[in-house]
Design a protein around this motif. Structure first.
Motif, mmCIF file in Angstrom:
data_model
loop_
_atom_site.group_PDB
_atom_site.id
_atom_site.type_symbol
_atom_site.label_atom_id
_atom_site.label_comp_id
_atom_site.label_asym_id
_atom_site.label_seq_id
_atom_site.Cartn_x
_atom_site.Cartn_y
_atom_site.Cartn_z
ATOM 1 N N LYS A 218 0.829 -1.234 -0.184
ATOM 2 C CA LYS A 218 -0.003 0.056 0.074
ATOM 3 C C LYS A 218 0.862 1.079 -0.126
ATOM 4 O O LYS A 218 0.370 2.284 -0.645
ATOM 5 C CB LYS A 218 -0.744 0.104 1.350
ATOM 6 N N SER A 219 2.046 1.382 0.959
ATOM 7 C CA SER A 219 2.782 2.313 0.778
ATOM 8 C C SER A 219 3.852 2.636 -0.175
ATOM 9 O O SER A 219 4.144 3.713 -0.305
ATOM 10 C CB SER A 219 3.543 2.478 2.170
ATOM 11 N N GLY A 220 4.339 1.649 -0.968
ATOM 12 C CA GLY A 220 5.279 1.659 -1.889
ATOM 13 C C GLY A 220 6.786 1.623 -1.549
ATOM 14 O O GLY A 220 7.516 2.149 -2.479
ATOM 15 N N LYS A 221 6.828 1.339 -0.217
ATOM 16 C CA LYS A 221 8.053 1.261 0.263
ATOM 17 C C LYS A 221 8.099 -0.007 1.334
ATOM 18 O O LYS A 221 7.190 -0.253 1.985
ATOM 19 C CB LYS A 221 8.743 2.531 0.764
ATOM 20 N N ILE A 222 9.297 -0.620 1.277
ATOM 21 C CA ILE A 222 9.293 -1.799 2.250
ATOM 22 C C ILE A 222 8.925 -1.228 4.014
ATOM 23 O O ILE A 222 9.807 -0.629 4.378
ATOM 24 C CB ILE A 222 10.877 -2.467 2.313
ATOM 25 N N GLU A 223 8.190 -2.035 4.460
ATOM 26 C CA GLU A 223 7.601 -1.430 5.927
ATOM 27 C C GLU A 223 8.221 -2.577 6.621
ATOM 28 O O GLU A 223 8.236 -4.042 6.381
ATOM 29 C CB GLU A 223 6.248 -1.486 5.696
ATOM 30 N N PRO A 224 8.541 -2.690 7.876
ATOM 31 C CA PRO A 224 9.118 -3.450 8.856
ATOM 32 C C PRO A 224 7.862 -4.452 9.607
ATOM 33 O O PRO A 224 6.974 -4.080 9.452
ATOM 34 C CB PRO A 224 9.867 -2.801 9.835
ATOM 35 N N VAL A 225 8.339 -5.546 9.857
ATOM 36 C CA VAL A 225 7.524 -6.426 10.646
ATOM 37 C C VAL A 225 7.446 -5.875 12.075
ATOM 38 O O VAL A 225 8.508 -5.555 12.590
ATOM 39 C CB VAL A 225 8.194 -8.045 10.626
ATOM 40 N N LEU A 226 5.994 -5.503 12.420
ATOM 41 C CA LEU A 226 6.228 -4.906 13.977
ATOM 42 C C LEU A 226 5.649 -6.014 14.780
ATOM 43 O O LEU A 226 6.041 -5.724 16.044
ATOM 44 C CB LEU A 226 4.639 -3.952 13.779
ATOM 45 N N ARG A 227 5.348 -7.358 14.702
ATOM 46 C CA ARG A 227 5.257 -8.256 15.773
ATOM 47 C C ARG A 227 5.514 -9.597 14.722
ATOM 48 O O ARG A 227 5.330 -9.801 13.733
ATOM 49 C CB ARG A 227 3.853 -8.291 16.259
ATOM 50 N N THR A 228 6.006 -10.639 15.635
ATOM 51 C CA THR A 228 6.378 -11.896 15.253
ATOM 52 C C THR A 228 5.766 -13.170 16.034
ATOM 53 O O THR A 228 6.205 -14.179 16.126
ATOM 54 C CB THR A 228 7.737 -12.002 15.291
ATOM 55 N N ASP A 229 4.519 -12.712 16.448
ATOM 56 C CA ASP A 229 3.780 -13.971 17.172
ATOM 57 C C ASP A 229 2.533 -14.557 16.597
ATOM 58 O O ASP A 229 1.761 -15.176 17.169
ATOM 59 C CB ASP A 229 3.409 -13.328 18.604
ATOM 60 N N THR A 230 2.287 -14.194 15.129
ATOM 61 C CA THR A 230 1.473 -14.873 14.361
ATOM 62 C C THR A 230 1.796 -16.454 14.809
ATOM 63 O O THR A 230 2.794 -16.943 14.771
ATOM 64 C CB THR A 230 1.264 -14.600 12.826
ATOM 65 N N VAL A 231 0.515 -17.338 14.508
ATOM 66 C CA VAL A 231 0.785 -18.806 14.477
ATOM 67 C C VAL A 231 1.215 -19.334 13.306
ATOM 68 O O VAL A 231 1.943 -20.249 13.358
ATOM 69 C CB VAL A 231 -0.536 -19.288 14.674
ATOM 70 N N ALA A 232 1.276 -18.414 12.166
ATOM 71 C CA ALA A 232 1.884 -18.706 10.975
ATOM 72 C C ALA A 232 3.406 -18.222 10.703
ATOM 73 O O ALA A 232 4.063 -17.550 10.399
ATOM 74 C CB ALA A 232 1.334 -17.947 9.756
ATOM 75 N N ASP A 233 3.944 -19.488 11.555
ATOM 76 C CA ASP A 233 5.579 -19.142 11.596
ATOM 77 C C ASP A 233 6.372 -19.003 10.378
ATOM 78 O O ASP A 233 7.497 -18.148 10.577
ATOM 79 C CB ASP A 233 6.096 -20.061 12.670
ATOM 80 N N GLY A 234 5.978 -19.383 9.349
ATOM 81 C CA GLY A 234 6.624 -19.494 8.127
ATOM 82 C C GLY A 234 6.479 -17.888 7.633
ATOM 83 O O GLY A 234 7.210 -17.605 6.581
ATOM 84 N N LEU A 235 5.600 -16.944 7.962
ATOM 85 C CA LEU A 235 5.217 -15.815 7.357
ATOM 86 C C LEU A 235 5.676 -14.438 8.272
ATOM 87 O O LEU A 235 5.504 -13.530 8.179
ATOM 88 C CB LEU A 235 3.979 -15.665 7.124
ATOM 89 N N ARG A 236 6.730 -14.802 9.181
ATOM 90 C CA ARG A 236 6.994 -13.662 9.869
ATOM 91 C C ARG A 236 8.060 -12.912 9.419
ATOM 92 O O ARG A 236 8.357 -11.791 10.201
ATOM 93 C CB ARG A 236 7.426 -14.426 11.405
ATOM 94 N N THR A 237 8.720 -13.298 8.448
ATOM 95 C CA THR A 237 9.872 -12.407 7.940
ATOM 96 C C THR A 237 9.291 -11.143 7.000
ATOM 97 O O THR A 237 8.240 -11.067 6.431
ATOM 98 C CB THR A 237 10.794 -13.231 7.132
ATOM 99 N N SER A 238 10.181 -10.273 6.907
ATOM 100 C CA SER A 238 9.925 -9.217 5.915
ATOM 101 C C SER A 238 10.415 -8.963 4.600
ATOM 102 O O SER A 238 11.345 -10.292 4.405
ATOM 103 C CB SER A 238 10.640 -7.835 6.585
ATOM 104 N N LEU A 239 9.777 -8.618 3.752
ATOM 105 C CA LEU A 239 10.169 -8.470 2.278
ATOM 106 C C LEU A 239 11.589 -8.082 1.875
ATOM 107 O O LEU A 239 12.286 -7.339 2.733
ATOM 108 C CB LEU A 239 9.411 -7.533 1.276
ATOM 109 N N GLY A 240 12.456 -8.704 0.918
ATOM 110 C CA GLY A 240 13.481 -8.268 0.598
ATOM 111 C C GLY A 240 13.326 -7.154 -0.664
ATOM 112 O O GLY A 240 12.167 -7.147 -1.010
ATOM 113 N N GLU A 241 14.419 -6.692 -0.913
ATOM 114 C CA GLU A 241 14.505 -5.703 -2.201
ATOM 115 C C GLU A 241 13.882 -6.270 -3.517
ATOM 116 O O GLU A 241 13.082 -5.683 -3.770
ATOM 117 C CB GLU A 241 15.934 -4.967 -2.272
ATOM 118 N N LEU A 242 14.382 -7.528 -3.878
ATOM 119 C CA LEU A 242 14.219 -8.374 -5.080
ATOM 120 C C LEU A 242 12.648 -8.556 -4.950
ATOM 121 O O LEU A 242 11.954 -8.324 -5.897
ATOM 122 C CB LEU A 242 14.951 -9.428 -5.300
#
Length: 317
Positions: A218-242
């Motif tokens: 939505k913002s057009g720039k890489i936003e940081p992960v704000l919390r890492t307690d989701t049950v979906a443990d495979g999806l806790r990482t933030s995006l890379g440039e590529l």
């Protein structure tokens, strides 16, 4: 040298490279979920892939492309999950040694699997800085090649082969949906799908509790992960440039879904389809069930990403 995104020809080449070694996973359907959602759903079952996850595709493609000189110096990565297992196995299959940096609190089931595949494990604190520092130390000492879990063109190309197979079997798809963590799978899927059919919609799905890709989209720039307690443990990482670049160019939308819906959908898939999936896998269907995506009467491909679950610690009773 700055890395560039792969294109459809790289995904084609990756598919030829991995085909003799990776499973061509089945595509399943479910009359129960078709009725529940009002669409025709086609589940690409990467929970049946080697190491139990799509990650084998990208890791094997990247590692098997290395020169023997580089490979013999060893492979290193940091991961607490499926990428760790994928790099361990792909390294062994190519005759190379692997070192995996894992956080001290990594699930024991995944630690055991990495060891079983013959890799050395270095434990570190559960921070990005600690992981990166430990991996860099190995690189400095041995000259090992680092295989990034998602921000790597050969990894992205390998992950895109899952969507290639899905569309070969079901060319009539209107939409492809995949979960988004670091973005390797959705990037490769979108690159292939838009080449195959520019009119197809590609949608990423993410937990509300780890909505960095949604916010970045939505913002057009890489936003940081704000919390890492989701049950979906495979999806806790933030995006890379590529991967962010690929998402901006090729993905039509990113939607989010609640923890309650993820857990309920995971259980429903276990009960109705008789297959084991991990929580991250359930996220796309959970978003559909929550009506975050309009799919009435459409043909929808969903990539089920993996089935590595700690059976002693299920999110449902």
């Amino acid at each position: 040298m700055p890395q560039t995104l792969p294109d459809f020809s790289d995904i084609e080449a990756a598919h030829k490279r991995i085909q003799p070694y990776a499973h061509r996973t089945p595509v399943l359907t479910s009359s129960y979920f078709n009725k529940k959602t009002g669409a025709s759903l086609f589940f690409k079952c990467e929970n049946f892939q080697k190491v139990g996850a799509f990650k084998f595709r990208g890791a094997f493609n990247a590692i098997s492309k290395l020169s023997d000189t580089d490979g013999k110096k060893g492979i290193v990565t940091h991961s607490s999950g499926n990428h760790a297992q994928a790099v361990a196995l792909a390294s062994r299959m190519n005759g190379y040694s692997a070192t995996i940096v894992m956080p001290e609190n990594a699930p024991q089931v995944k630690v055991n699997a990495v060891r079983d595949y013959g890799a050395e494990i270095i434990f570190c604190e559960n921070t990005t800085e600690a992981r990166e520092a430990a991996a860099q130390k190995v690189i400095n000492e041995t000259g090992a090649t680092f295989i990034h879990p998602y921000n790597h063109p050969d990894v992205i190309a390998g992950q895109g082969t899952a969507a290639k197979e899905l569309l070969e079997e079901h060319p009539e798809l209107d939409i492809i949906i995949a979960p988004v963590g670091g973005g390797g799978l959705i990037s490769g899927s979108a690159i292939w799908a838009k080449h195959y059919n520019p009119g197809i919609r590609v949608i990423g799905a993410e937990p509300k509790w780890a909505d960095d890709a949604y916010r970045s989209f939505k913002s057009g720039k890489i936003e940081p992960v704000l919390r890492t307690d989701t049950v979906a443990d495979g999806l806790r990482t933030s995006l890379g440039e590529l991967t962010f670049q690929a998402i901006q160019a090729n993905v039509d939308d990113i939607v989010t879904t609640s923890e309650e819906s993820i857990i309920k959908t995971m259980r429903d898939i276990w009960e109705r389809m008789k297959i084991i999936i991990e929580p991250s896998c359930a996220v796309p269907l959970a978003a559909i069930v929550e009506n975050k995506i309009s799919i009435d009467h459409l043909n929808v491909g969903i990539i089920l990403t993996g089935g590595n679950v700690d059976l002693e610690n299920l999110p449902f009773g």
